[in-house]
Design a protein around this motif. Structure first.
Motif, PDB file in Angstrom:
ATOM      1  N   VAL A 122       0.835  -1.202   0.000  1.00 49.37           N
ATOM      2  CA  VAL A 122       0.000   0.000   0.000  1.00 49.37           C
ATOM      3  C   VAL A 122       0.868   1.249   0.000  1.00 49.37           C
ATOM      4  O   VAL A 122       0.651   2.181  -0.788  1.00 49.37           O
ATOM      5  N   ASP A 123       1.862   1.296   0.886  1.00 48.09           N
ATOM      6  CA  ASP A 123       2.708   2.490   1.006  1.00 48.09           C
ATOM      7  C   ASP A 123       3.453   2.802  -0.280  1.00 48.09           C
ATOM      8  O   ASP A 123       3.731   3.967  -0.585  1.00 48.09           O
ATOM      9  N   ASN A 124       3.792   1.762  -1.043  1.00 49.07           N
ATOM     10  CA  ASN A 124       4.546   1.964  -2.270  1.00 49.07           C
ATOM     11  C   ASN A 124       3.673   1.958  -3.521  1.00 49.07           C
ATOM     12  O   ASN A 124       4.209   2.003  -4.638  1.00 49.07           O
ATOM     13  N   ALA A 125       2.357   1.900  -3.325  1.00 47.49           N
ATOM     14  CA  ALA A 125       1.398   1.961  -4.435  1.00 47.49           C
ATOM     15  C   ALA A 125       1.749   0.958  -5.534  1.00 47.49           C
ATOM     16  O   ALA A 125       1.650   1.241  -6.733  1.00 47.49           O
ATOM     17  N   VAL A 126       2.153  -0.237  -5.108  1.00 45.96           N
ATOM     18  CA  VAL A 126       2.536  -1.275  -6.067  1.00 45.96           C
ATOM     19  C   VAL A 126       1.315  -1.810  -6.799  1.00 45.96           C
ATOM     20  O   VAL A 126       1.384  -2.167  -7.980  1.00 45.96           O
ATOM     21  N   LEU A 127       0.198  -1.868  -6.093  1.00 45.24           N
ATOM     22  CA  LEU A 127      -1.082  -2.311  -6.638  1.00 45.24           C
ATOM     23  C   LEU A 127      -2.169  -1.391  -6.096  1.00 45.24           C
ATOM     24  O   LEU A 127      -1.975  -0.742  -5.053  1.00 45.24           O
ATOM     25  N   PRO A 128      -3.315  -1.329  -6.753  1.00 46.98           N
ATOM     26  CA  PRO A 128      -4.411  -0.550  -6.191  1.00 46.98           C
ATOM     27  C   PRO A 128      -4.768  -1.033  -4.780  1.00 46.98           C
ATOM     28  O   PRO A 128      -4.783  -2.235  -4.505  1.00 46.98           O
ATOM     29  N   ALA A 129      -5.072  -0.086  -3.901  1.00 53.41           N
ATOM     30  CA  ALA A 129      -5.343  -0.426  -2.509  1.00 53.41           C
ATOM     31  C   ALA A 129      -6.501  -1.396  -2.378  1.00 53.41           C
ATOM     32  O   ALA A 129      -6.510  -2.253  -1.484  1.00 53.41           O
ATOM     33  N   GLU A 130      -7.488  -1.303  -3.270  1.00 50.89           N
ATOM     34  CA  GLU A 130      -8.637  -2.192  -3.176  1.00 50.89           C
ATOM     35  C   GLU A 130      -8.257  -3.631  -3.490  1.00 50.89           C
ATOM     36  O   GLU A 130      -8.812  -4.573  -2.910  1.00 50.89           O
ATOM     37  N   VAL A 131      -7.317  -3.836  -4.417  1.00 49.05           N
ATOM     38  CA  VAL A 131      -6.842  -5.189  -4.728  1.00 49.05           C
ATOM     39  C   VAL A 131      -6.153  -5.785  -3.498  1.00 49.05           C
ATOM     40  O   VAL A 131      -6.371  -6.953  -3.147  1.00 49.05           O
ATOM     41  N   ILE A 132      -5.339  -4.977  -2.842  1.00 50.55           N
ATOM     42  CA  ILE A 132      -4.640  -5.452  -1.649  1.00 50.55           C
ATOM     43  C   ILE A 132      -5.631  -5.727  -0.525  1.00 50.55           C
ATOM     44  O   ILE A 132      -5.561  -6.758   0.154  1.00 50.55           O
ATOM     45  N   ARG A 133      -6.587  -4.811  -0.338  1.00 43.67           N
ATOM     46  CA  ARG A 133      -7.575  -4.989   0.740  1.00 43.67           C
ATOM     47  C   ARG A 133      -8.389  -6.253   0.532  1.00 43.67           C
ATOM     48  O   ARG A 133      -8.585  -7.036   1.466  1.00 43.67           O
ATOM     49  N   ARG A 134      -8.858  -6.485  -0.681  1.00 41.09           N
ATOM     50  CA  ARG A 134      -9.686  -7.648  -0.959  1.00 41.09           C
ATOM     51  C   ARG A 134      -8.909  -8.940  -0.744  1.00 41.09           C
ATOM     52  O   ARG A 134      -9.404  -9.901  -0.137  1.00 41.09           O
ATOM     53  N   ASN A 135      -7.667  -8.986  -1.221  1.00 44.95           N
ATOM     54  CA  ASN A 135      -6.879 -10.197  -1.058  1.00 44.95           C
ATOM     55  C   ASN A 135      -6.460 -10.408   0.387  1.00 44.95           C
ATOM     56  O   ASN A 135      -6.367 -11.556   0.843  1.00 44.95           O
ATOM     57  N   ARG A 136      -6.226  -9.329   1.112  1.00 42.03           N
ATOM     58  CA  ARG A 136      -5.934  -9.470   2.540  1.00 42.03           C
ATOM     59  C   ARG A 136      -7.129 -10.072   3.264  1.00 42.03           C
ATOM     60  O   ARG A 136      -6.977 -10.916   4.162  1.00 42.03           O
ATOM     61  N   GLU A 137      -8.308  -9.686   2.851  1.00 43.91           N
ATOM     62  CA  GLU A 137      -9.539 -10.230   3.431  1.00 43.91           C
ATOM     63  C   GLU A 137      -9.655 -11.726   3.137  1.00 43.91           C
ATOM     64  O   GLU A 137      -9.984 -12.527   4.029  1.00 43.91           O
ATOM     65  N   ILE A 138      -9.372 -12.128   1.905  1.00 43.18           N
ATOM     66  CA  ILE A 138      -9.420 -13.548   1.542  1.00 43.18           C
ATOM     67  C   ILE A 138      -8.348 -14.326   2.301  1.00 43.18           C
ATOM     68  O   ILE A 138      -8.588 -15.434   2.803  1.00 43.18           O
ATOM     69  N   ALA A 139      -7.144 -13.744   2.405  1.00 45.68           N
ATOM     70  CA  ALA A 139      -6.022 -14.416   3.055  1.00 45.68           C
ATOM     71  C   ALA A 139      -6.299 -14.744   4.512  1.00 45.68           C
ATOM     72  O   ALA A 139      -5.696 -15.679   5.064  1.00 45.68           O
TER      73      ALA A 139
END
Length: 251
Positions: A122-139
């Motif tokens: 998130v801090d490095n904007a490597v991927l959209p924040a929503e993609v990271i949030r959704r996958n963190r939720e699945i993980a």
């Protein structure tokens, strides 16, 4: 000159270099503990593994295994359904073996690493924040207490070799440890989700598809920074970023 072979660089990054010279692989690792685990794990694993030829730290020499890799990340696997099922049977045999006598990674350590890697993404904007949030939720689905079994720990598709429908060898055992069985099943099918049914046909009962799915997200999230830092591209077609984006298309 007779008997002279070309030297092929198989893997090279700051932590490890693997060279192939004829039918011999030379692995040079900055951490001698990795080679120690690899040698011990291969001696204990009840599945086909390479032959250890000699060890002179930091170099480990092992023999090549016959056959071809089950596939590569980012490309369709050309192996048959029967070959994938055979791999499932080999993984089951490993998971039913006595656990190795060293400590594995626990759920709390996994959760802490996941949090740290997601924050970096998130801090490095490597991927959209929503993609990271959704996958963190699945993980989160992988973060439960598990009964430890003997796992390979890095069972990538390139680490399993087959000849036709027969498994000829499993390589790169430096991350073997007691751990969650679903890790190996998820790592094998990362980016090859369409082959999960074939793999589980050979593995048999007890696999949790929701947890495997959770490990797809978790592994892709925690691996991305390391891959970027070591000269690999997680945004290549079919690789980790595509795995993460695919979760956004699911209900």
């Amino acid at each position: 000159m007779a008997g002279v072979h070309e030297v092929e660089v198989v893997v090279a990054h700051r932590q490890r270099v693997t060279l192939r010279v004829g039918d011999v692989f030379l692995k040079v690792d900055g951490d001698p503990a990795h080679a120690e685990i690899e040698v011990r794990a291969m001696a204990l694993a009840p599945v086909p593994t390479p032959v250890v030829l000699w060890r002179e730290p930091p170099v480990l020499a092992i023999g090549a295994v016959p056959g071809e890799a089950l596939g590569v990340l980012g490309e369709p696997s050309g192996a048959s359904a029967a070959a994938w099922a055979a791999v499932g049977g080999v993984v089951r045999r490993l998971h039913e073996a006595p656990v190795p006598p060293w400590v594995g990674v626990g759920v709390d350590e996994v959760a802490a690493r996941l949090d740290g890697e997601c924050a970096w993404l998130v801090d490095n904007a490597v991927l959209p924040a929503e993609v990271i949030r959704r996958n963190r939720e699945i993980a989160d689905g992988a973060l439960r207490r598990w009964e430890p079994v003997f796992i390979h720990g890095d069972l990538q598709i390139t680490h399993v070799f087959v000849d036709g429908d027969e498994v000829t060898g499993v390589i790169d055992w430096s991350e073997a440890a007691p751990g969650d069985a679903m890790v190996d099943l998820a790592t094998l099918t990362l980016g090859h989700e369409e082959r999960l049914d074939d793999l589980l046909a050979g593995y048999g009962p007890g696999a949790d598809r929701d947890v495997i799915r959770a490990w797809w997200s978790l592994r892709a999230l925690v691996a991305s920074r390391w891959l970027i830092g070591h000269g690999f591209d997680p945004d290549a077609p079919g690789c980790e970023f595509d795995v993460l984006r695919a979760r956004m298309r699911e209900r």
